[in-house]
Design a protein around this motif. Structure first.
Motif, PDB file in Angstrom:
ATOM      1  N   LEU A 203       0.826  -1.195   0.000  1.00 29.13           N
ATOM      2  CA  LEU A 203       0.000   0.000   0.000  1.00 29.13           C
ATOM      3  C   LEU A 203       0.867   1.255   0.000  1.00 29.13           C
ATOM      4  N   ARG A 204       1.871   1.299   0.855  1.00 35.42           N
ATOM      5  CA  ARG A 204       2.735   2.480   0.942  1.00 35.42           C
ATOM      6  C   ARG A 204       3.479   2.712  -0.368  1.00 35.42           C
ATOM      7  N   ARG A 205       3.915   1.628  -0.991  1.00 32.43           N
ATOM      8  CA  ARG A 205       4.725   1.797  -2.204  1.00 32.43           C
ATOM      9  C   ARG A 205       3.867   2.068  -3.431  1.00 32.43           C
ATOM     10  N   ALA A 206       2.650   1.536  -3.457  1.00 32.70           N
ATOM     11  CA  ALA A 206       1.748   1.903  -4.543  1.00 32.70           C
ATOM     12  C   ALA A 206       1.335   3.366  -4.418  1.00 32.70           C
ATOM     13  N   GLU A 207       1.162   3.818  -3.187  1.00 27.03           N
ATOM     14  CA  GLU A 207       0.830   5.230  -2.983  1.00 27.03           C
ATOM     15  C   GLU A 207       1.997   6.122  -3.389  1.00 27.03           C
ATOM     16  N   ALA A 208       3.212   5.676  -3.073  1.00 30.42           N
ATOM     17  CA  ALA A 208       4.396   6.458  -3.476  1.00 30.42           C
ATOM     18  C   ALA A 208       4.506   6.542  -4.995  1.00 30.42           C
ATOM     19  N   ALA A 209       4.187   5.424  -5.670  1.00 30.41           N
ATOM     20  CA  ALA A 209       4.228   5.438  -7.138  1.00 30.41           C
ATOM     21  C   ALA A 209       3.162   6.362  -7.690  1.00 30.41           C
ATOM     22  N   MET A 210       1.983   6.383  -7.072  1.00 29.90           N
ATOM     23  CA  MET A 210       0.933   7.291  -7.518  1.00 29.90           C
ATOM     24  C   MET A 210       1.358   8.738  -7.325  1.00 29.90           C
ATOM     25  N   THR A 211       2.024   9.035  -6.226  1.00 24.83           N
ATOM     26  CA  THR A 211       2.490  10.401  -5.978  1.00 24.83           C
ATOM     27  C   THR A 211       3.493  10.826  -7.045  1.00 24.83           C
ATOM     28  N   ARG A 212       4.348   9.896  -7.457  1.00 24.21           N
ATOM     29  CA  ARG A 212       5.325  10.218  -8.503  1.00 24.21           C
ATOM     30  C   ARG A 212       4.617  10.490  -9.828  1.00 24.21           C
ATOM     31  N   ALA A 213       3.520   9.721 -10.075  1.00 19.23           N
ATOM     32  CA  ALA A 213       2.781   9.962 -11.320  1.00 19.23           C
ATOM     33  C   ALA A 213       2.180  11.365 -11.314  1.00 19.23           C
ATOM     34  N   LYS A 214       1.724  11.842 -10.153  1.00 17.14           N
ATOM     35  CA  LYS A 214       1.199  13.193 -10.076  1.00 17.14           C
ATOM     36  C   LYS A 214       2.309  14.211 -10.324  1.00 17.14           C
ATOM     37  N   ARG A 215       3.493  13.973  -9.770  1.00 17.38           N
ATOM     38  CA  ARG A 215       4.589  14.907  -9.963  1.00 17.38           C
ATOM     39  C   ARG A 215       5.032  14.973 -11.421  1.00 17.38           C
ATOM     40  N   GLN A 216       4.792  13.879 -12.114  1.00 18.99           N
ATOM     41  CA  GLN A 216       5.183  13.823 -13.525  1.00 18.99           C
ATOM     42  C   GLN A 216       4.132  14.439 -14.452  1.00 18.99           C
TER      43      GLN A 216
END
Length: 596
Positions: A525-538
């Motif tokens: 969960l934490r790492r999927a959320e981190a990946a989603m946050t990176r997608a927003k930054r991109q």
């Protein structure tokens, strides 16, 4: 027609007179007489008490005795049905009156009688005596019936309303002594004060009618009240107009009736359905249902009575609770179950049934009483609460907490990689702020349906919080996981048509996979959320997979955060201010606060 044979005893101290009498009757052939003779009063008394003769002819003068004593003795000893005719040698109005006053049946002068006159006197005396005897026996029979009647009975004078006579049952029931009742008491005295006026009015309107006179409230001597069904008959007693009253004490019956009426009203007004079956009849048919049953099931009483209760069973269900009911019927004991039944229109309803046997005085079960409560609404509310506790009421999706157990089982079985997608709707807060929460809620509902369609039947989508969703898939490789994430992103990007508006929304999707990104649900969960946050930054509307670089970055951030907390605790940080200058004017425009 031949007259009845009469046995006559002549009591006369002169046998010659007896022979004359016998000869007179012998010359009168239409009546058969048998005459016997005794000379003394003592002999006459003895024969009178023996009761072997129909008529007694007694001379007024019996030597030293008076024949009138025999008349008085007959009356005193209750032998009035044995008539005594006085004989005298000389007629005398005084003796005639004395004889009749004493109770003699007739008075004859010896010199003035012939055979016809003598026979007629004997026959009339015997006939009157027979009627008197029959009347006396009738009185005795009616007296016996009156006294031994188990119902309280009394006779009262119509004019004075006073008791003339009462029986033993009346004395026992009302508590008054017999002498007390007949010593001036009236029928009004056994009524309550408020009922006496009703009694007077009823007696005035009753007239000469006879028979049942209704149910009346009476009062015993001790003040207690009783209810009596009254039957009355008119009669003449000793020349007075009277009424015979027979009272049937229905106090206990009335109390039982009132209790039954109260019970019936309680059952009829009960909000619970009540069913009574006949345990002695074949197939235990229903014999009673209350209005609540009709309302609960839709069946009228006429449609239910005579049928076994199984017609209420919901078709196509296998309920083990029915085995409990069958066992209770077999063992003749209570049971308490919840059943799914069906109404007349076929709709199911949940029924809380309490079944109890009813036994007779011999202990045999004669009926069963079923009390039913309709739990349909309660069951619906409980189901909704249970659903709400594990599902999101807006989208109908399970909450993430409800998926954690299934996620843990996937990770524990080690049958293959587990993929988690963390989906966040980009800038969704702007929809709520600009168009309102109603439009926002409708948009979320539509997006949830689209994402479920993209994930397919095997997809497990849950609402994590707000505009964030999480799905877990088992057994996908990396290209399949990326393709699934792209499919979800593409469905979210489709425009949403509304009432006067059109929305264009996008989603940022983060992907984490076991075991390379973690072997617990929390890690994924934490790492999927981190990946989603990176997608927003991109730039948003992107799909990003969690990478090793992100893992190192997260670890560095965790390490840095820990070092900073320790430094604060040890006082190793200092605050410095650095001025900010306007390059053209060289003037200070502000300060930066720096922690070193």
């Amino acid at each position: 027609m031949t007259a009845a044979h009469l046995r006559v005893l002549v009591v006369d101290d002169d046998e010659e007179d007896f022979l004359i009498l016998r000869d007179l009757l012998a010359d009168f052939p239409t009546q058969a007489f048998t005459l016997e003779w005794v000379p003394t009063l003592a002999d006459g008394i003895r024969h009178l008490r023996a009761g072997l003769h129909d008529v007694y002819l007694v001379d007024y003068l019996l030597g030293p005795d008076n024949g009138m004593d025999l008349v008085r003795l007959a009356v005193a000893e209750g032998s009035a049905h044995r008539p005594v005719i006085m004989l005298t040698g000389h007629g005398s109005a005084e003796v005639d009156r004395e004889a009749l006053d004493a109770g003699a049946a007739d008075y004859l002068v010896k010199g003035n009688i012939d055979g016809e006159k003598l026979a007629r006197s004997l026959r009339y005396a015997a006939e009157r005596a027979r009627h008197v005897g029959e009347l006396e026996e009738s009185k005795q029979r009616y007296r016996l019936l009156f006294d031994s009647n188990p119902f309280p009975s009394w006779v009262y004078d119509i004019q004075t309303l006073r008791f003339v006579t009462v029986n033993a049952a009346m004395v026992a029931t009302y508590g008054y002594g017999r002498e007390e009742l007949m010593d001036g008491m009236t029928v009004a005295d056994i009524r309550t004060p408020q009922d006496r006026e009703r009694l007077v009015a009823a007696l005035e309107s009753w007239g000469n009618r006879e028979g049942y006179a209704g149910t009346w409230q009476h009062r015993r001597k001790d003040g207690s009240l009783l209810w009596a069904d009254i039957t009355t008959h008119a009669l003449q007693l000793d020349g007075r107009a009277c009424r015979l009253v027979i009272a049937n004490d229905v106090t206990a019956k009335r109390a039982t009736g009132e209790r039954l009426l109260l019970l019936q009203r309680a059952v009829e007004s009960s909000v619970n359905s009540i069913v009574i079956t006949d345990n002695k009849a074949p197939d235990q048919p229903i014999i009673y249902v209350n209005p609540a049953f009709e309302q609960m099931t839709g069946y009228s009483a006429a449609e239910a009575v005579g049928r076994n209760c199984r017609f209420l069973q919901f078709e196509g269900t296998d309920q083990r609770e029915l085995d409990i009911v069958r066992a209770a019927l077999r063992d003749e004991v209570d049971c308490n179950v919840i059943l799914c039944n069906q109404r007349k229109d076929g709709a199911p309803f949940w029924n809380h049934l309490h079944l109890s046997p009813v036994r007779d005085d011999a202990g045999q079960v004669i009926n069963y009483v079923g009390v039913q409560s309709d739990l349909t609404e309660r069951h619906r509310v409980e189901a909704e609460l249970a659903f709400t506790s594990s599902h999101d009421p807006l989208t109908g999706l399970p909450r993430y907490q409800a998926m954690e157990a299934a996620l843990g089982e996937m990770l524990a079985d080690g049958a293959g990689p587990v993929t988690m997608l963390y989906i966040d709707i980009d800038r969704f807060h702007a929809i709520n702020e600009s168009m309102g929460h109603l439009v926002g809620d409708e948009a979320l509902h539509i997006l949830a349906e689209r994402m479920c369609q993209a994930l397919g039947d095997c997809g497990k989508l849950s609402r994590f919080a707000g505009d964030e969703f999480v799905t877990v898939r088992h057994g996908l490789d990396r290209p399949q996981a990326l393709a699934l994430a792209e499919a979800v992103r593409a469905r979210v990007a489709e425009p949403i048509e509304g009432d006067g508006y059109r929305l264009y929304l996008t989603a940022s999707v983060g992907i984490s996979r076991s075991p390379e990104h973690g072997d617990t649900g929390l890690d994924l969960l934490r790492r999927a959320e981190a990946a989603m946050t990176r997608a927003k930054r991109q730039g948003r509307d992107q799909v990003c997979e969690f990478s090793a670089d992100q893992m190192h970055e997260l670890e560095d951030r965790l390490v840095l955060g820990g070092r900073l907390r320790r430094a604060i605790g040890r006082g190793e940080l200092s605050l410095h201010y650095q001025p900010q200058l306007d390059a053209a004017s060289r003037r200070v425009t502000g300060f930066e606060a720096l922690v070193r």
